[in-house]
Design a protein around this motif. Sequence first.
Motif, PDB file in Angstrom:
ATOM      1  N   TYR A 235      -8.676   5.126 -20.156  1.00 54.42           N
ATOM      2  CA  TYR A 235      -7.809   5.057 -18.975  1.00 54.42           C
ATOM      3  C   TYR A 235      -7.581   6.443 -18.396  1.00 54.42           C
ATOM      4  O   TYR A 235      -7.734   7.467 -19.085  1.00 54.42           O
ATOM      5  N   LEU A 236      -7.212   6.453 -17.126  1.00 49.65           N
ATOM      6  CA  LEU A 236      -6.874   7.684 -16.409  1.00 49.65           C
ATOM      7  C   LEU A 236      -5.675   7.385 -15.529  1.00 49.65           C
ATOM      8  O   LEU A 236      -5.656   6.372 -14.826  1.00 49.65           O
ATOM      9  N   THR A 237      -4.659   8.219 -15.576  1.00 49.77           N
ATOM     10  CA  THR A 237      -3.443   7.978 -14.788  1.00 49.77           C
ATOM     11  C   THR A 237      -3.261   9.063 -13.735  1.00 49.77           C
ATOM     12  O   THR A 237      -3.708  10.205 -13.900  1.00 49.77           O
ATOM     13  N   GLY A 238      -2.599   8.684 -12.656  1.00 51.35           N
ATOM     14  CA  GLY A 238      -2.313   9.625 -11.575  1.00 51.35           C
ATOM     15  C   GLY A 238      -1.592   8.931 -10.447  1.00 51.35           C
ATOM     16  O   GLY A 238      -1.402   7.709 -10.451  1.00 51.35           O
ATOM     17  N   GLU A 239      -1.188   9.692  -9.458  1.00 50.76           N
ATOM     18  CA  GLU A 239      -0.359   9.152  -8.383  1.00 50.76           C
ATOM     19  C   GLU A 239      -1.172   8.533  -7.261  1.00 50.76           C
ATOM     20  O   GLU A 239      -0.643   7.784  -6.447  1.00 50.76           O
TER      21      GLU A 239
ATOM     22  N   GLU B 153      -4.754   6.518  -6.120  1.00 56.78           N
ATOM     23  CA  GLU B 153      -5.927   5.778  -6.585  1.00 56.78           C
ATOM     24  C   GLU B 153      -7.229   6.407  -6.108  1.00 56.78           C
ATOM     25  O   GLU B 153      -8.203   6.518  -6.882  1.00 56.78           O
ATOM     26  N   ALA B 154      -7.267   6.830  -4.849  1.00 58.81           N
ATOM     27  CA  ALA B 154      -8.499   7.424  -4.315  1.00 58.81           C
ATOM     28  C   ALA B 154      -8.859   8.693  -5.084  1.00 58.81           C
ATOM     29  O   ALA B 154     -10.040   8.940  -5.382  1.00 58.81           O
ATOM     30  N   ARG B 155      -7.860   9.498  -5.427  1.00 64.07           N
ATOM     31  CA  ARG B 155      -8.117  10.724  -6.181  1.00 64.07           C
ATOM     32  C   ARG B 155      -8.620  10.401  -7.590  1.00 64.07           C
ATOM     33  O   ARG B 155      -9.527  11.060  -8.107  1.00 64.07           O
ATOM     34  N   LEU B 156      -8.034   9.383  -8.196  1.00 66.35           N
ATOM     35  CA  LEU B 156      -8.482   9.001  -9.536  1.00 66.35           C
ATOM     36  C   LEU B 156      -9.938   8.553  -9.513  1.00 66.35           C
ATOM     37  O   LEU B 156     -10.720   8.915 -10.392  1.00 66.35           O
ATOM     38  N   ARG B 157     -10.291   7.740  -8.535  1.00 63.05           N
ATOM     39  CA  ARG B 157     -11.673   7.233  -8.474  1.00 63.05           C
ATOM     40  C   ARG B 157     -12.680   8.364  -8.257  1.00 63.05           C
ATOM     41  O   ARG B 157     -13.851   8.246  -8.659  1.00 63.05           O
ATOM     42  N   ALA B 158     -12.239   9.454  -7.606  1.00 60.77           N
ATOM     43  CA  ALA B 158     -13.152  10.575  -7.337  1.00 60.77           C
ATOM     44  C   ALA B 158     -13.083  11.657  -8.405  1.00 60.77           C
ATOM     45  O   ALA B 158     -13.765  12.680  -8.287  1.00 60.77           O
ATOM     46  N   SER B 159     -12.291  11.456  -9.447  1.00 61.67           N
ATOM     47  CA  SER B 159     -12.084  12.493 -10.453  1.00 61.67           C
ATOM     48  C   SER B 159     -13.384  12.870 -11.169  1.00 61.67           C
ATOM     49  O   SER B 159     -14.152  12.003 -11.593  1.00 61.67           O
ATOM     50  N   PRO B 160     -13.634  14.184 -11.349  1.00 65.84           N
ATOM     51  CA  PRO B 160     -14.803  14.623 -12.124  1.00 65.84           C
ATOM     52  C   PRO B 160     -14.785  14.094 -13.562  1.00 65.84           C
ATOM     53  O   PRO B 160     -15.844  13.972 -14.190  1.00 65.84           O
ATOM     54  N   LEU B 161     -13.597  13.789 -14.078  1.00 64.41           N
ATOM     55  CA  LEU B 161     -13.485  13.299 -15.450  1.00 64.41           C
ATOM     56  C   LEU B 161     -14.240  11.990 -15.663  1.00 64.41           C
ATOM     57  O   LEU B 161     -14.544  11.615 -16.802  1.00 64.41           O
ATOM     58  N   LEU B 162     -14.534  11.283 -14.577  1.00 63.57           N
ATOM     59  CA  LEU B 162     -15.149   9.952 -14.700  1.00 63.57           C
ATOM     60  C   LEU B 162     -16.668   9.958 -14.523  1.00 63.57           C
ATOM     61  O   LEU B 162     -17.302   8.906 -14.625  1.00 63.57           O
TER      62      LEU B 162
ATOM     63  N   GLU C 172     -16.408   1.352 -18.327  1.00 57.54           N
ATOM     64  CA  GLU C 172     -15.241   1.069 -17.486  1.00 57.54           C
ATOM     65  C   GLU C 172     -14.046   1.916 -17.915  1.00 57.54           C
ATOM     66  O   GLU C 172     -13.784   2.112 -19.101  1.00 57.54           O
ATOM     67  N   VAL C 173     -13.306   2.394 -16.900  1.00 62.00           N
ATOM     68  CA  VAL C 173     -12.073   3.150 -17.135  1.00 62.00           C
ATOM     69  C   VAL C 173     -10.955   2.503 -16.326  1.00 62.00           C
ATOM     70  O   VAL C 173     -11.118   2.258 -15.121  1.00 62.00           O
ATOM     71  N   LEU C 174      -9.855   2.191 -16.983  1.00 60.48           N
ATOM     72  CA  LEU C 174      -8.695   1.660 -16.280  1.00 60.48           C
ATOM     73  C   LEU C 174      -7.976   2.794 -15.552  1.00 60.48           C
ATOM     74  O   LEU C 174      -7.849   3.900 -16.091  1.00 60.48           O
ATOM     75  N   LEU C 175      -7.509   2.500 -14.346  1.00 61.20           N
ATOM     76  CA  LEU C 175      -6.828   3.505 -13.528  1.00 61.20           C
ATOM     77  C   LEU C 175      -5.358   3.154 -13.430  1.00 61.20           C
ATOM     78  O   LEU C 175      -4.994   2.100 -12.908  1.00 61.20           O
ATOM     79  N   GLY C 176      -4.519   4.012 -13.946  1.00 72.09           N
ATOM     80  CA  GLY C 176      -3.071   3.770 -13.924  1.00 72.09           C
ATOM     81  C   GLY C 176      -2.435   4.434 -12.729  1.00 72.09           C
ATOM     82  O   GLY C 176      -2.164   5.642 -12.738  1.00 72.09           O
ATOM     83  N   THR C 177      -2.193   3.665 -11.683  1.00 71.78           N
ATOM     84  CA  THR C 177      -1.635   4.226 -10.450  1.00 71.78           C
ATOM     85  C   THR C 177      -0.129   4.035 -10.342  1.00 71.78           C
ATOM     86  O   THR C 177       0.494   4.587  -9.448  1.00 71.78           O
ATOM     87  N   ASP C 178       0.460   3.221 -11.226  1.00 67.74           N
ATOM     88  CA  ASP C 178       1.911   3.092 -11.272  1.00 67.74           C
ATOM     89  C   ASP C 178       2.476   4.208 -12.140  1.00 67.74           C
ATOM     90  O   ASP C 178       1.887   4.583 -13.148  1.00 67.74           O
ATOM     91  N   GLU C 179       3.626   4.718 -11.765  1.00 66.11           N
ATOM     92  CA  GLU C 179       4.214   5.833 -12.501  1.00 66.11           C
ATOM     93  C   GLU C 179       4.412   5.496 -13.977  1.00 66.11           C
ATOM     94  O   GLU C 179       4.254   6.345 -14.852  1.00 66.11           O
ATOM     95  N   ILE C 180       4.723   4.231 -14.248  1.00 64.71           N
ATOM     96  CA  ILE C 180       5.021   3.818 -15.621  1.00 64.71           C
ATOM     97  C   ILE C 180       3.765   3.640 -16.465  1.00 64.71           C
ATOM     98  O   ILE C 180       3.844   3.490 -17.687  1.00 64.71           O
ATOM     99  N   ASP C 181       2.578   3.676 -15.860  1.00 67.41           N
ATOM    100  CA  ASP C 181       1.351   3.359 -16.588  1.00 67.41           C
ATOM    101  C   ASP C 181       1.111   4.288 -17.763  1.00 67.41           C
ATOM    102  O   ASP C 181       0.591   3.867 -18.801  1.00 67.41           O
TER     103      ASP C 181
ATOM    104  N   GLN D 189       0.325  13.612 -15.910  1.00 68.90           N
ATOM    105  CA  GLN D 189       1.149  12.522 -15.414  1.00 68.90           C
ATOM    106  C   GLN D 189       2.336  12.258 -16.326  1.00 68.90           C
ATOM    107  O   GLN D 189       3.455  12.008 -15.863  1.00 68.90           O
ATOM    108  N   TYR D 190       2.107  12.329 -17.632  1.00 68.92           N
ATOM    109  CA  TYR D 190       3.202  12.111 -18.583  1.00 68.92           C
ATOM    110  C   TYR D 190       4.243  13.219 -18.451  1.00 68.92           C
ATOM    111  O   TYR D 190       5.450  12.959 -18.497  1.00 68.92           O
TER     112      TYR D 190
END
Length: 631
Positions: free
Chosen positions: A430-434, A436-445, A454-463, A542-543
């Motif tokens: 999983y990858l978390t952040g504020e 979604e577009a930035r997460l999908r473009a992250s070099p980490l992926l 597959e990587v889950l994307l945590g776009t909710d603050e609580i994720d 994010q944490y």
Amino acid sequence: MANYAFKTEVNQLLNLITHSLYSHKEVFLRELISNASDAIDKLKYLTVSDDAFKTLSFEPRITVTLDEDAKTITVSDNGIGMDEEELADNLGTIARSGTRAFLERLGENERKASNLIGQFGVGFYSAFMVADHIEVVSLKAGTDKAFVWKSDGKSGFEIQPAVRAGFGTDVILHINDEGTEYLSRWSLEELLKRYSNHIAWPIHLVSKEKTYAKDPAKAESKTVDEQVNSASALWRRPKPELTDKDYIDFYKSLTGDEKDPLLWIHTKAEGTIEYSSLLYIPSHVPADLYIPTREQGIKLYVKRVFITDKELQILPPYFRFVRGVIDSDDLPLNVSREMLQHNRVMMTIQQATLKKLFSELEQLAATNPEKFKTFISLFGVQLKEGILSDWTNREPLLKLVRFKSTLAEDWTSLADYKSRAGEGRKTIYYLTGENEARLRASPLLEVFKEKGIEVLLGTDEIDELAFGGIGEYEGMQFKSVQQVDAEEELGKDQSEHKDRGEKAVKILKRVLGDRVKDVRLSKRLGKSPSCVVVDKDEFTPQYRKLMERLTNEPAPETKPILEINAEHPLIERLVALDTRKELSGGDLATVQEIEDLSHVLFYEAMLAEGEHFEVPQDFAERLNRLLAKSS
């Protein structure tokens, strides 16, 4: 006679109501009827629970009286009534929590504001939209002194002794020019049927009508008194008798919401314990959802007698958006709120209600994915709260929670992730952040995408907390791709460029110094030159941000680990520059270019993950120098 000034927040409220909501004036009648019903509910409860009231003669009734000649509308009830102190407290202040939030939202736009009036318990004041001044005559049950409250809704109010034939309350509206459209029997009857048809007590509309006569002077007036609502407990009626409109109208009457609900669940339980329940899920996030002290949205009845909607947690806090009623035949009418918390019947009802709610949501996910997707977009965060707080119901919650994913456009479930991963994979990434577009473009992926992992994307603050709270799902462990060892099983080989990479690592460590915790070769990068990660025992960005917001304290500082892609041309250039520097004996221009490129690799990696650095101008200056050299 006693004169009082309104509290500051009441003055603010009255000013906003009278100047902002004229296009939604009809809500005043809905709110006054709701208040009258609440007053009857309170007295009805006392007649079965308090010895002092058990002998009280009491036939519940709400009466709306129209006097066209006097230009008044009076809403009367024979409920609990108010004494002098209660008139001052209830009509001169706003005690309910969340009022300031209401005032802030009220000014946003008119339509939204009209929807909020009933939800925040300030509906009485909406009557000033249609009235120049208001009188409230009230006699509290069990007392012998009545009082009248008077106000023009501007600066304050007065209270003085009055006379009333019996206990209860009369709200007398002296209608202004803005409210003249309601001075007709037809308009009042239409509003009462639209908003209050399902109020459990009889609502009578009383007015005078002139009889027809050839000579107008001989026309006489007669009083017309008719009940205009069904006055039935809709939740006790058989489902085949009810239409969608019946359910929707009752929801609006119950909640003050002008929007249709997203879903309703009507249950009639028979057997050892009998009860009826009617639960609603709103089609939008309630305005007071995040107010910590808000009351739950479930009303408890016993044999149609309202008992309480306060101090009783029928559903867990993460289902606080659910509205509705529960009516039991097996609870004693005089049960106290304290006894309810430990009553066996009540506990059984609570467990069955929660089980039914989970079941219906699972069915919705299976049979109506589009509506369930709407539900998740509205209340998915609350389900994740449940993961952190309700271990007992962990299994049904894990079936319902959804996340964004690199292999899906919409929401995906944990079960779907496991199915796509196959039997051999034991990790849920999983990858978390504020964003979604930035997460999908992250070099980490990058390498995860190359290998179809597959990587889950945590776009909710609580994720960030939710993933940690789940920990393990059917044998699969959760791991953040932001952690330094997340790519271990990817198996990317950089041995072909190992020498170049090791040289670049030494250069970057020398230049960046203590700005980074470490520099290392990456197995996760494909097209990007660099990325930043955190050590496996440290907080992700994010944490850290979440903890700072929750505690209002700065989180412990952590330094990022910079990973580099030895195959990238910029890394090749960095090493070539360092070789040139050695050959030139430390040429200052080359040294500057090495420092600029090293810092740009670091800054770009930080930006890609939404991280900030102290002096953005430093990044701009270094980038500009590099661009100038390449032109």
